[in-house]
Design an enzyme around this catalytic site. Structure first.
Site, short mmCIF file in Angstrom:
data_model
loop_
_atom_site.label_atom_id
_atom_site.label_comp_id
_atom_site.label_asym_id
_atom_site.label_seq_id
_atom_site.Cartn_x
_atom_site.Cartn_y
_atom_site.Cartn_z
N ASN A 1 -1.76 17.19 6.84
CA ASN A 1 -1.40 18.41 7.57
C ASN A 1 -1.84 19.68 6.82
O ASN A 1 -2.07 19.65 5.60
CB ASN A 1 0.10 18.42 7.88
N GLY B 1 -2.41 20.89 2.97
CA GLY B 1 -3.81 21.27 2.72
C GLY B 1 -3.90 22.56 1.91
O GLY B 1 -4.72 22.69 1.00
N GLU C 1 -9.53 17.62 5.66
CA GLU C 1 -9.52 16.94 6.96
C GLU C 1 -8.13 17.11 7.53
O GLU C 1 -7.21 16.36 7.22
CB GLU C 1 -9.87 15.45 6.78
N CYS D 1 -5.22 12.01 14.46
CA CYS D 1 -5.53 13.44 14.30
C CYS D 1 -6.37 13.96 15.47
O CYS D 1 -6.30 15.13 15.81
CB CYS D 1 -6.24 13.67 12.98
P1 NAD Z 1 1.06 12.45 4.75
O1 NAD Z 1 2.50 12.80 4.83
O2 NAD Z 1 0.67 11.06 4.42
O3 NAD Z 1 0.40 13.46 3.71
C1 NAD Z 1 -0.96 13.39 3.40
C2 NAD Z 1 -1.11 13.21 1.91
O4 NAD Z 1 -0.64 14.36 1.25
C3 NAD Z 1 -0.33 12.01 1.35
O5 NAD Z 1 -1.14 11.28 0.47
C4 NAD Z 1 0.82 12.68 0.66
O6 NAD Z 1 1.33 11.95 -0.44
C5 NAD Z 1 0.24 13.99 0.20
N1 NAD Z 1 1.23 15.03 0.02
C6 NAD Z 1 2.34 15.25 0.78
N2 NAD Z 1 3.01 16.32 0.32
C7 NAD Z 1 2.32 16.78 -0.75
C8 NAD Z 1 2.51 17.87 -1.65
N3 NAD Z 1 3.53 18.71 -1.55
N4 NAD Z 1 1.59 18.05 -2.63
C9 NAD Z 1 0.52 17.22 -2.74
N5 NAD Z 1 0.31 16.17 -1.92
C10 NAD Z 1 1.19 15.96 -0.93
O7 NAD Z 1 0.31 12.76 6.10
P2 NAD Z 1 0.60 13.89 7.19
O8 NAD Z 1 0.30 15.22 6.64
O9 NAD Z 1 1.88 13.66 7.91
O10 NAD Z 1 -0.58 13.45 8.18
C11 NAD Z 1 -0.60 13.88 9.48
C12 NAD Z 1 -1.50 15.10 9.62
O11 NAD Z 1 -2.78 14.75 9.11
C13 NAD Z 1 -1.71 15.52 11.03
O12 NAD Z 1 -1.76 16.92 11.08
C14 NAD Z 1 -3.08 14.93 11.38
O13 NAD Z 1 -3.74 15.61 12.39
C15 NAD Z 1 -3.78 15.06 10.06
N6 NAD Z 1 -4.84 14.07 9.95
C16 NAD Z 1 -6.11 14.50 9.90
C17 NAD Z 1 -7.15 13.59 9.84
C18 NAD Z 1 -8.57 14.05 9.79
O14 NAD Z 1 -9.43 13.24 9.49
N7 NAD Z 1 -8.87 15.30 10.09
C19 NAD Z 1 -6.88 12.22 9.80
C20 NAD Z 1 -5.56 11.82 9.83
C21 NAD Z 1 -4.54 12.75 9.90
#
Ligand code: NAD
Length: 464
Positions: free
Chosen positions: A196, A200, A217, A251
């Site tokens: 997310n 990011g 991403e 996503c």
């Molecule tokens: P998630 O909770 O797994 O987090 C992603 C990663 O970030 C994990 O490895 C997690 O450990 C790490 N993370 C979490 N908090 C953190 C912090 N404070 N500091 C550092 N690292 C941290 O996944 P999510 O964010 O719930 O995923 C869903 C989102 O990802 C949606 O917005 C989706 O659209 C997006 N997404 C994008 C793609 C793409 O290819 N563009 C693919 C899949 C998902």
């Protein structure tokens, strides 16, 4: 079933070890790169069963879905990389400017060093291994940080990878926000983050401290826009397929639908038929229908249901993390349903009458990761393509650009930056080093001091 999480890492010394391996030069030969790609491919073939079981444990992913969207998708990337490696790694000759003659110029691809891939939970194999394959093809060492929210898959990756790829150059680092935060204190040569936008920003900020380039991403609200000339039944079938696989946790899932008012009711009726055709009258009993990843996301999604009129589905079971394929309408512009990425099996449908209204709706929001257009009218699709910016577009289908390695995958604006897949992935993890080799034969004296009017006249003539 609750899956015990893997042991979280505390040893950030892994980066120094990988860096030492990188500096030994072992990752540069094409033979080493090929061996890693072949190792990854062998792992996906030999260990298909435990991988699919892990995906089922984390997300109740049906093995067919797990195979096609995760295993086969990484294998496609590996196949393309193996086939193209010699071509991709060949230096590229470029024209040399007259002032630098006699001489030769070329671009020489070089690996960046140690790359960090932080993956999300929804496609944990694909997000973990596709960027890894590109980074290895480009001759880098890789630290993979799988998502703690898909613990079974994270553990399987940690257990399997050392037997198939060079353990001196590839490491799996387990952890949540705290451990990832500690890892981000280290200096990497590139970071690819999938997840997310909030996290990011955290990753980009940490990377900036080391001037490390990042590929983000991210996600967003990807619209499906349908005009009245579309093939209605196939539109409904393809949208249902893309929206409800992995229970909508994709996503690039169609987040909401904007359909021409004249066919809105017929489209909704067709969509309902497709849900039943794919998942039966009771999707809960279908082994093809997945589950929400955890109670936090379940509660978030269930909360959305109060914000609109439910036309189909809406039933749920928190203990089973089940939320039915759901169609809603009448969601207000200011509702969370229409402002936040849904990332689940709820599909808002809205009618439209004018193209300007559609363009205004989408362009007044963050740039989406994907844009889907359904129409038989090229005037309509051309107008939308020209007016709406998006990470990628699919006309008359959804998601299918994912099976085209020649189409780079990535976001724009709030949906991300940079891209991977195919050659784009190789380039993401490569520095194309420009090299100019001068000859000793001729030395242009006018460039040297002391400067004189005659020298200046000559220089100005040459660089007009
Ligand atoms: P998630 O909770 O797994 O987090 C992603 C990663 O970030 C994990 O490895 C997690 O450990 C790490 N993370 C979490 N908090 C953190 C912090 N404070 N500091 C550092 N690292 C941290 O996944 P999510 O964010 O719930 O995923 C869903 C989102 O990802 C949606 O917005 C989706 O659209 C997006 N997404 C994008 C793609 C793409 O290819 N563009 C693919 C899949 C998902």
């Amino acid at each position: 079933m609750t899956v015990p999480r893997p042991e979280f890492a505390t040893d950030t010394g892994v980066v120094a070890r990988l860096r030492a391996a990188f500096h030994s030069g072992k990752t540069r030969p094409l033979a080493w790169r090929r061996a890693q790609l072949e190792g990854l491919r062998r792992m996906l073939i030999e260990q298909e069963k435990p991988i699919l079981e892990a995906l089922h444990a984390d997300l109740r992913k049906h093995p067919t879905e797990g195979w096609t969207t995760e295993i086969a998708s990484v294998k496609d990337e590996i196949r393309v990389a193996l086939k193209s490696l010699t071509r991709w790694t060949a230096p590229r000759k470029v024209r040399t400017a007259m002032l630098a003659m006699p001489g030769k110029s070329w671009l020489m691809p070089e690996p960046l060093g140690v790359v960090l891939n932080i993956a999300a939970w929804n496609y944990p194999i694909q997000e973990g291994l596709t960027p890894m394959a590109s980074a290895l093809a480009a001759g880098n060492c890789v630290v993979l940080k799988p998502s703690e929210m898909a613990p079974a898959t994270a553990r399987v990756l940690q257990e399997l990878l050392p037997a198939y790829v060079d353990p001196e150059c590839v490491a799996v680092y387990q952890g949540g926000p705290a451990e990832t935060g500690a890892l981000l204190e280290e200096r990497f040569d590139h970071i690819l983050y999938t997840g997310n936008g909030h996290v990011g920003r955290i990753v980009a900020t940490a990377a900036a401290r080391h001037l490390t380039p990042v590929t983000l991403e991210l996600g967003g609200k990807s619209p499906a826009i349908i005009d009245q000339s579309t093939n209605l039944d196939l539109t409904a079938r393809r949208i249902a397929w893309g929206k409800w696989q992995n229970a909508g946790q994709i996503c690039i899932s169609p987040d909401y639908v904007l359909v021409h008012d004249s066919i809105k009711d017929a489209f909704i009726a067709a969509l309902k038929r497709e849900i039943t055709a794919m998942y039966g009258a009771d999707p809960r009993a279908s082994d093809s229908y997945g589950r929400i990843v955890n109670t936090r996301h379940f509660d978030r999604l269930a909360g959305y249901l109060d914000e609109a009129t439910i036309l189909h589905g809406g039933d749920s079971d928190r203990d089973d993390l089940y939320l039915a394929p759901t169609i809603v309408t009448d969601a207000a512009d200011t509702s969370r349903l229409m402002t936040e990425e849904i990332f689940g099996p709820i599909l808002p449908v809205r009618g439209w009458t004018s193209r300007d209204e559609v363009i205004g709706h989408v362009t007044s929001r963050d740039k989406p990761l994907a844009l889907y257009l359904f129409s038989n009218d090229t005037g309509f699709t051309d107008q939308m393509l020209g007016a709406i910016s998006a990470g990628q577009v699919c006309v008359n289908d959804v998601l299918m650009f994912m099976v085209c390695p020649n189409l780079p995958f990535g976001g724009v604006g709030a949906s991300g930056s940079g891209s991977y897949s195919g050659k784009a992935g190789f380039d993401t993890f490569t520095h194309w080093k420009p090299v100019l080799k001068r000859s000793w034969m001729f030395d242009f004296a006018a460039r040297y001091a002391p400067f004189t009017p005659k020298k200046e006249r000559l220089l100005r003539k040459l660089r007009r």
